[in-house]
Scaffold this active site. Structure first.
Site, PDB file in Angstrom:
ATOM      1  N   HIS A 135      53.968   6.274  23.767  1.00 15.93           N
ATOM      2  CA  HIS A 135      54.527   4.927  23.127  1.00 15.93           C
ATOM      3  C   HIS A 135      55.876   4.865  22.731  1.00 15.93           C
ATOM      4  O   HIS A 135      56.268   6.181  22.673  1.00 15.93           O
ATOM      5  CB  HIS A 135      53.262   4.646  22.053  1.00 15.93           C
ATOM      6  CG  HIS A 135      53.333   5.588  20.892  1.00 15.93           C
ATOM      7  ND1 HIS A 135      52.293   6.412  20.870  1.00 15.93           N
ATOM      8  CD2 HIS A 135      54.361   5.971  19.940  1.00 15.93           C
ATOM      9  CE1 HIS A 135      52.476   7.074  19.701  1.00 15.93           C
ATOM     10  NE2 HIS A 135      53.634   7.163  19.379  1.00 15.93           N
TER      11      HIS A 135
HETATM   12  C1  T46 Z   1      54.371   9.126  17.142  1.00 15.27           C
HETATM   13  C2  T46 Z   1      53.579  10.535  17.528  1.00 15.27           C
HETATM   14  C3  T46 Z   1      54.752  11.616  17.264  1.00 15.27           C
HETATM   15  C4  T46 Z   1      46.700   6.234  11.310  1.00 15.27           C
HETATM   16  O1  T46 Z   1      45.656   5.500  10.867  1.00 15.27           O
HETATM   17  N1  T46 Z   1      47.902   6.455  10.361  1.00 15.27           N
HETATM   18  C5  T46 Z   1      49.030   6.893  10.959  1.00 15.27           C
HETATM   19  O2  T46 Z   1      49.863   7.354  10.174  1.00 15.27           O
HETATM   20  C6  T46 Z   1      48.962   7.473  12.532  1.00 15.27           C
HETATM   21  C7  T46 Z   1      50.077   8.213  12.905  1.00 15.27           C
HETATM   22  C8  T46 Z   1      47.990   7.366  13.157  1.00 15.27           C
HETATM   23  N2  T46 Z   1      46.743   6.612  12.518  1.00 15.27           N
HETATM   24  C9  T46 Z   1      45.865   6.446  13.379  1.00 15.27           C
HETATM   25  C10 T46 Z   1      45.823   5.530  14.571  1.00 15.27           C
HETATM   26  C11 T46 Z   1      45.027   5.995  15.688  1.00 15.27           C
HETATM   27  O3  T46 Z   1      43.546   5.617  15.465  1.00 15.27           O
HETATM   28  O4  T46 Z   1      45.395   7.809  14.079  1.00 15.27           O
HETATM   29  C12 T46 Z   1      44.833   7.590  15.337  1.00 15.27           C
HETATM   30  C13 T46 Z   1      45.605   8.444  16.537  1.00 15.27           C
HETATM   31  O5  T46 Z   1      46.966   7.925  16.452  1.00 15.27           O
HETATM   32  P1  T46 Z   1      47.859   7.958  17.898  1.00 15.27           P
HETATM   33  O6  T46 Z   1      46.787   7.864  18.949  1.00 15.27           O
HETATM   34  O7  T46 Z   1      48.910   6.828  17.507  1.00 15.27           O
HETATM   35  O8  T46 Z   1      48.550   9.366  17.725  1.00 15.27           O
HETATM   36  P2  T46 Z   1      49.620  10.031  18.850  1.00 15.27           P
HETATM   37  O9  T46 Z   1      49.531  11.553  18.459  1.00 15.27           O
HETATM   38  O10 T46 Z   1      49.497   9.241  20.102  1.00 15.27           O
HETATM   39  O11 T46 Z   1      50.838   9.428  18.045  1.00 15.27           O
HETATM   40  C14 T46 Z   1      51.440   9.791  16.726  1.00 15.27           C
HETATM   41  C15 T46 Z   1      51.964   8.828  16.014  1.00 15.27           C
HETATM   42  O12 T46 Z   1      50.974   7.627  16.105  1.00 15.27           O
HETATM   43  C16 T46 Z   1      53.091   8.138  16.716  1.00 15.27           C
HETATM   44  O13 T46 Z   1      53.967   7.258  15.685  1.00 15.27           O
HETATM   45  O14 T46 Z   1      55.249   8.954  17.182  1.00 15.27           O
HETATM   46  O15 T46 Z   1      52.342  10.992  16.810  1.00 15.27           O
END
Ligand code: T46
Length: 146
Positions: free
Chosen positions: A63
């Site tokens: 993303h």
């Molecule tokens: C990024 C990369 C480096 C939250 O509730 N609060 C938060 O602060 C974050 C970061 C995530 N979440 C929830 C949203 C999803 O349900 O945690 C779950 C996993 O998040 P996501 O699939 O977006 O995680 P990654 O590892 O794909 O991405 C993350 C960050 O979301 C993103 O901003 O730049 O790490």
């Protein structure tokens, strides 16, 4: 040499990306890195999260962010960050806690090759907001035109 590539060379060629190297205060007890907003970290720190216990072969991210700024630090183990600014794609390996990867807006990112025990800590300048995410690559490419 630590890292898959020279991080300075990688980030010099991409806008909204910067490589940060933190001072390590070490003595015979071990090492310590201190991070303060507007000093080592170039923004107001509103949020800290960390990724750990990743399964072998898993990829994360995929993303971009509309305005969010973040610094990624691998505080244990290693992982690879794939950076795409719409015109070029670069990979950097984070493998030591004195390295910080600043990622600004409009950068498509993926995280992969998580080592056993990897802990990827992220400092962000905004609270979590799902509307801030661009999760479609087509939309990302489109957003670069506007
Ligand atoms: C990024 C990369 C480096 C939250 O509730 N609060 C938060 O602060 C974050 C970061 C995530 N979440 C929830 C949203 C999803 O349900 O945690 C779950 C996993 O998040 P996501 O699939 O977006 O995680 P990654 O590892 O794909 O991405 C993350 C960050 O979301 C993103 O901003 O730049 O790490």
């Amino acid at each position: 040499m630590r890292g898959a590539v020279n991080l300075d060379n990688v980030v010099n060629n991409m806008k909204n990306i910067d490589f940060l190297r933190f001072d390590v205060m070490g003595d015979d007890r071990g090492a310590l890195v201190a991070l303060e907003q507007f000093r080592q970290i170039p923004f107001d720190i509103k949020r800290v999260y960390y990724i750990f216990d990743t399964r072998h072969g898993v990829d994360r991210g995929k993303h971009a962010h509309r305005n969010l700024e973040q610094v990624l630090i691998c505080v244990n183990g290693s992982c690879t960050i794939v950076l795409d600014d719409g015109s070029s794609v670069k990979e950097v390996k984070l493998d030591y806690p004195d390295q910080g990867l600043y990622i600004g807006k409009n950068i498509w990112r993926e995280m992969k090759n998580f080592s056993q025990g990897c802990v990827l800590m992220v400092l962000a300048n905004q609270y979590y907001d799902e509307h801030e995410y661009i999760r479609s690559y087509d939309e990302f490419k489109q957003s670069l035109k506007s």
